[in-house]
Design an enzyme around this catalytic site. Sequence first.
Site, PDB file in Angstrom:
ATOM      1  N   SER A 173      -3.251   6.684   5.904  1.00  0.00           N
ATOM      2  CA  SER A 173      -2.611   5.570   6.601  1.00  0.00           C
ATOM      3  C   SER A 173      -3.529   5.062   7.702  1.00  0.00           C
ATOM      4  O   SER A 173      -3.969   5.823   8.566  1.00  0.00           O
ATOM      5  CB  SER A 173      -1.274   6.016   7.213  1.00  0.00           C
ATOM      6  OG  SER A 173      -0.725   4.992   8.011  1.00  0.00           O
TER       7      SER A 173
ATOM      8  N   SER B 227       0.839  -1.200   0.000  1.00  0.00           N
ATOM      9  CA  SER B 227       0.000   0.000   0.000  1.00  0.00           C
ATOM     10  C   SER B 227       0.874   1.251   0.000  1.00  0.00           C
ATOM     11  O   SER B 227       2.103   1.183   0.120  1.00  0.00           O
ATOM     12  CB  SER B 227      -0.918   0.023   1.231  1.00  0.00           C
ATOM     13  OG  SER B 227      -0.172   0.335   2.393  1.00  0.00           O
TER      14      SER B 227
ATOM     15  N   SER C 217       0.806   3.651   2.289  1.00  0.00           N
ATOM     16  CA  SER C 217       0.753   4.275   3.610  1.00  0.00           C
ATOM     17  C   SER C 217       2.105   4.759   4.112  1.00  0.00           C
ATOM     18  O   SER C 217       2.165   5.566   5.041  1.00  0.00           O
ATOM     19  CB  SER C 217       0.165   3.295   4.633  1.00  0.00           C
ATOM     20  OG  SER C 217       1.040   2.224   4.879  1.00  0.00           O
TER      21      SER C 217
ATOM     22  N   LYS D  70       4.919   0.260   9.509  1.00  0.00           N
ATOM     23  CA  LYS D  70       4.685   1.648   9.909  1.00  0.00           C
ATOM     24  C   LYS D  70       5.948   2.156  10.610  1.00  0.00           C
ATOM     25  O   LYS D  70       6.917   1.436  10.802  1.00  0.00           O
ATOM     26  CB  LYS D  70       3.498   1.775  10.874  1.00  0.00           C
ATOM     27  CG  LYS D  70       2.176   1.223  10.380  1.00  0.00           C
ATOM     28  CD  LYS D  70       1.565   2.015   9.248  1.00  0.00           C
ATOM     29  CE  LYS D  70       0.244   1.398   8.800  1.00  0.00           C
ATOM     30  NZ  LYS D  70      -0.278   2.025   7.566  1.00  0.00           N
TER      31      LYS D  70
END
Length: 265
Positions: free
Chosen positions: A218, A73, A75, A130
Amino acid sequence: MVWFETILVVLTLLTGAVWLVDKLFLARRRAARAGLLEEEEPVIVDYSKAFFPVLAIVLVLRSFVAEPYKIPSASMMPNLLIGDFILVNKFAYGLRLPITNTKFLPLGEPRRGDVVVFKPPMDPENSWVKRIVGLPGDTIGFTGNTLSVNGKAVRYKPLGTYQGRGLPPGSDRVTLLQEDLPGKTHTLYEDLDRYTGEGTWTVPAAHYFVMGDNRDNSEDGRLWPDTHFLPERNLRGKAFLIWLNCEGWFCKNGFDPSRIGRVIE
């Protein structure tokens, strides 16, 4: 993925067990009968002896040294793009058992600003990536698109309009910023057409607060249901290197050699 790890462990144990039983018992019996009749080595033994060393090496490297992971993704833009293949350091935060992810040898602790791969509390079958912005005991705030750590607003430096890959279609208000986290400086991506995730959170013991570098797109600790925090036991490791960028099956959506070898900051 849990299923791949489980299959790898099972195959390694199975082929290892067949090889060991053959070495301790069956091979001796075949040797004792040598000369009386010609006896071939069973096929399952032959395959086990061939595959066990390979499976064992892959299992050890993947579990305790470095694990590959593909970015699915946007994010973590601009630092990680869709199609990036990264390596995850599996010993940076301690060695963990395969499948259960139980730590058996502590070696280090995450630092603020580390990019980590983990299993989110609400989706433990998959791995996400993350950046850690909150350590145990920190109070994290996010208001007006500004992050604060323990009551002190983080400083930002504009770096201009984002011109790289992955720009949303029709968007012309995407800016690149430098964020000065305490102890760590990195870039992030701000889409002024979006705005999400305000609040204040105090990180409990043995937990972390994580956010994506693409702050306005996100699904991170700000939005997680029930809990906003990442348990320490869910960590998989620290992301440290991009080793390939290939988007789509057989790179049909593009291959970017300039991404290869980039250190993840």
